[in-house]
Design a protein around this motif. Structure first.
Motif, PDB file in Angstrom:
ATOM      1  N   GLY A   1       0.949  -1.188   0.123  1.00  0.00           N
ATOM      2  CA  GLY A   1       0.184   0.040  -0.010  1.00  0.00           C
ATOM      3  C   GLY A   1       0.796   1.338   0.130  1.00  0.00           C
ATOM      4  O   GLY A   1       1.911   1.341  -0.401  1.00  0.00           O
ATOM      5  N   SER A   2       0.164   2.299   0.450  1.00  0.00           N
ATOM      6  CA  SER A   2       0.939   3.623   0.357  1.00  0.00           C
ATOM      7  C   SER A   2       1.495   4.174   1.899  1.00  0.00           C
ATOM      8  O   SER A   2       0.650   3.759   2.775  1.00  0.00           O
ATOM      9  CB  SER A   2       0.074   4.710  -0.143  1.00  0.00           C
ATOM     10  N   PHE A   3       2.299   4.855   1.940  1.00  0.00           N
ATOM     11  CA  PHE A   3       2.806   5.488   3.246  1.00  0.00           C
ATOM     12  C   PHE A   3       3.655   6.733   2.979  1.00  0.00           C
ATOM     13  O   PHE A   3       3.963   7.080   1.984  1.00  0.00           O
ATOM     14  CB  PHE A   3       3.770   4.415   3.832  1.00  0.00           C
ATOM     15  N   SER A   4       3.578   7.427   4.171  1.00  0.00           N
ATOM     16  CA  SER A   4       4.265   8.725   3.741  1.00  0.00           C
ATOM     17  C   SER A   4       5.352   8.904   4.088  1.00  0.00           C
ATOM     18  O   SER A   4       6.216   8.586   5.378  1.00  0.00           O
ATOM     19  CB  SER A   4       3.259   9.759   4.911  1.00  0.00           C
ATOM     20  N   LEU A   5       6.534   9.608   3.270  1.00  0.00           N
ATOM     21  CA  LEU A   5       7.957   9.873   3.356  1.00  0.00           C
ATOM     22  C   LEU A   5       7.963  10.999   4.704  1.00  0.00           C
ATOM     23  O   LEU A   5       8.852  10.539   5.631  1.00  0.00           O
ATOM     24  CB  LEU A   5       8.531  10.426   2.298  1.00  0.00           C
ATOM     25  N   GLU A   6       7.241  11.695   4.659  1.00  0.00           N
ATOM     26  CA  GLU A   6       7.345  13.028   5.876  1.00  0.00           C
ATOM     27  C   GLU A   6       7.145  12.168   7.069  1.00  0.00           C
ATOM     28  O   GLU A   6       7.540  12.566   8.052  1.00  0.00           O
ATOM     29  CB  GLU A   6       6.004  13.954   5.341  1.00  0.00           C
ATOM     30  N   GLU A   7       6.010  11.298   7.219  1.00  0.00           N
ATOM     31  CA  GLU A   7       5.782  10.467   8.347  1.00  0.00           C
ATOM     32  C   GLU A   7       6.943   9.859   8.677  1.00  0.00           C
ATOM     33  O   GLU A   7       7.413   9.755  10.048  1.00  0.00           O
ATOM     34  CB  GLU A   7       4.616   9.741   8.344  1.00  0.00           C
ATOM     35  N   LEU A   8       7.702   9.033   7.992  1.00  0.00           N
ATOM     36  CA  LEU A   8       8.987   8.251   8.176  1.00  0.00           C
ATOM     37  C   LEU A   8       9.928   9.089   8.760  1.00  0.00           C
ATOM     38  O   LEU A   8      10.592   8.804   9.816  1.00  0.00           O
ATOM     39  CB  LEU A   8       9.249   7.575   7.006  1.00  0.00           C
ATOM     40  N   ALA A   9      10.118  10.358   8.077  1.00  0.00           N
ATOM     41  CA  ALA A   9      11.025  11.332   8.448  1.00  0.00           C
ATOM     42  C   ALA A   9      10.797  11.955   9.954  1.00  0.00           C
ATOM     43  O   ALA A   9      11.918  12.214  10.602  1.00  0.00           O
ATOM     44  CB  ALA A   9      11.282  12.143   7.433  1.00  0.00           C
ATOM     45  N   SER A  10       9.616  12.007  10.161  1.00  0.00           N
ATOM     46  CA  SER A  10       9.322  12.705  11.806  1.00  0.00           C
ATOM     47  C   SER A  10       9.444  11.726  12.819  1.00  0.00           C
ATOM     48  O   SER A  10       9.259  12.035  13.824  1.00  0.00           O
ATOM     49  CB  SER A  10       7.810  13.097  11.429  1.00  0.00           C
ATOM     50  N   ILE A  11       9.278  10.390  12.603  1.00  0.00           N
ATOM     51  CA  ILE A  11       9.522   9.489  13.424  1.00  0.00           C
ATOM     52  C   ILE A  11      10.820   9.573  14.450  1.00  0.00           C
ATOM     53  O   ILE A  11      12.042   9.561  14.000  1.00  0.00           O
ATOM     54  CB  ILE A  11       9.459   7.921  12.967  1.00  0.00           C
ATOM     55  N   THR A  12      10.639   9.829  15.824  1.00  0.00           N
ATOM     56  CA  THR A  12      11.947  10.069  16.676  1.00  0.00           C
ATOM     57  C   THR A  12      11.904   8.892  17.415  1.00  0.00           C
ATOM     58  O   THR A  12      10.932   8.454  18.332  1.00  0.00           O
ATOM     59  CB  THR A  12      11.653  11.459  17.514  1.00  0.00           C
ATOM     60  N   LEU A  13      13.169   8.103  17.490  1.00  0.00           N
ATOM     61  CA  LEU A  13      13.211   7.145  18.384  1.00  0.00           C
ATOM     62  C   LEU A  13      14.250   7.373  19.420  1.00  0.00           C
ATOM     63  O   LEU A  13      14.941   8.454  19.537  1.00  0.00           O
ATOM     64  CB  LEU A  13      14.122   5.775  17.401  1.00  0.00           C
ATOM     65  N   PRO A  14      14.419   6.316  20.435  1.00  0.00           N
ATOM     66  CA  PRO A  14      15.399   6.705  21.561  1.00  0.00           C
ATOM     67  C   PRO A  14      16.674   7.090  21.155  1.00  0.00           C
ATOM     68  O   PRO A  14      17.225   6.555  20.048  1.00  0.00           O
ATOM     69  CB  PRO A  14      15.173   5.451  22.307  1.00  0.00           C
ATOM     70  N   PHE A  15      17.499   7.731  22.056  1.00  0.00           N
ATOM     71  CA  PHE A  15      18.787   8.074  21.601  1.00  0.00           C
ATOM     72  C   PHE A  15      19.069   8.809  20.318  1.00  0.00           C
ATOM     73  O   PHE A  15      20.241   8.952  19.807  1.00  0.00           O
ATOM     74  CB  PHE A  15      19.844   6.745  21.426  1.00  0.00           C
ATOM     75  N   GLY A  16      17.910   9.550  20.217  1.00  0.00           N
ATOM     76  CA  GLY A  16      17.996  10.826  19.033  1.00  0.00           C
ATOM     77  C   GLY A  16      17.986  10.003  17.592  1.00  0.00           C
ATOM     78  O   GLY A  16      18.319  10.761  16.548  1.00  0.00           O
ATOM     79  N   MET A  17      17.555   8.962  17.721  1.00  0.00           N
ATOM     80  CA  MET A  17      17.702   8.230  16.309  1.00  0.00           C
ATOM     81  C   MET A  17      16.362   8.453  15.390  1.00  0.00           C
ATOM     82  O   MET A  17      15.439   8.771  16.048  1.00  0.00           O
ATOM     83  CB  MET A  17      17.955   6.663  16.506  1.00  0.00           C
ATOM     84  N   GLY A  18      16.331   7.808  14.395  1.00  0.00           N
ATOM     85  CA  GLY A  18      15.334   8.020  13.425  1.00  0.00           C
ATOM     86  C   GLY A  18      15.319   6.923  12.451  1.00  0.00           C
ATOM     87  O   GLY A  18      16.144   5.858  12.560  1.00  0.00           O
ATOM     88  N   ILE A  19      14.241   6.919  11.648  1.00  0.00           N
ATOM     89  CA  ILE A  19      14.241   5.880  10.538  1.00  0.00           C
ATOM     90  C   ILE A  19      15.339   6.135   9.570  1.00  0.00           C
ATOM     91  O   ILE A  19      15.577   7.117   9.382  1.00  0.00           O
ATOM     92  CB  ILE A  19      12.840   5.899   9.802  1.00  0.00           C
TER      93      ILE A  19
END
Length: 128
Positions: free
Chosen positions: A62-80
């Motif tokens: 299906g479809s998903f958002s690049l902006e949403e992926l980029a906005s995910i904040t993980l522990p230790f300041g990491m991201g996708i």
């Protein structure tokens, strides 16, 4: 990390103009700390909507958002992150079927590449 380089963006946009084709995934995104893998084959002209397989515990086409992926904040300041070594190699239909059967994109990746290597090894022995 930059999720899409200009080259990857252009390849995804080009695929997006060929709707309905069984494209090979252009890019793989992943959560470096847990579940979450996305394979993208196409990008809409809006520059945000990607098409491919998203796996957050259950692989779905299906479809998903690049902006949403980029906005995910993980522990230790990491991201996708983007898998810089990913090559795709198989059409999205093959990935989708393998991921559904294996239960995840990560398991499908191991199965697909092992099967391809086994075929190559078998071909090499037969021609010796």
């Amino acid at each position: 990390m930059i999720l899409l380089t200009p080259d990857l963006r252009e390849r995804l946009l080009a695929n997006g103009r060929e709707r309905g084709a069984d494209h090979v995934p252009v890019v793989k995104f992943f959560n470096p700390l847990g579940e979450g893998v996305w394979l993208a084959t196409e990008l809409d002209d809006d520059g945000d909507t990607l098409f491919g397989i998203a796996d957050l515990g259950c692989p779905e086409l299906g479809s998903f958002s690049l902006e949403e992926l980029a906005s995910i904040t993980l522990p230790f300041g990491m991201g996708i992150e983007r898998d810089i070594l990913f090559t795709g190699d198989f059409p999205i239909s093959v990935w989708a079927e393998a991921a559904r059967e294996a239960g995840s994109i990560r398991a499908a990746e191991r199965i697909l590449y092992r099967a391809r290597q086994a075929r190559r090894d078998g071909v090499g022995r037969a021609s010796s």
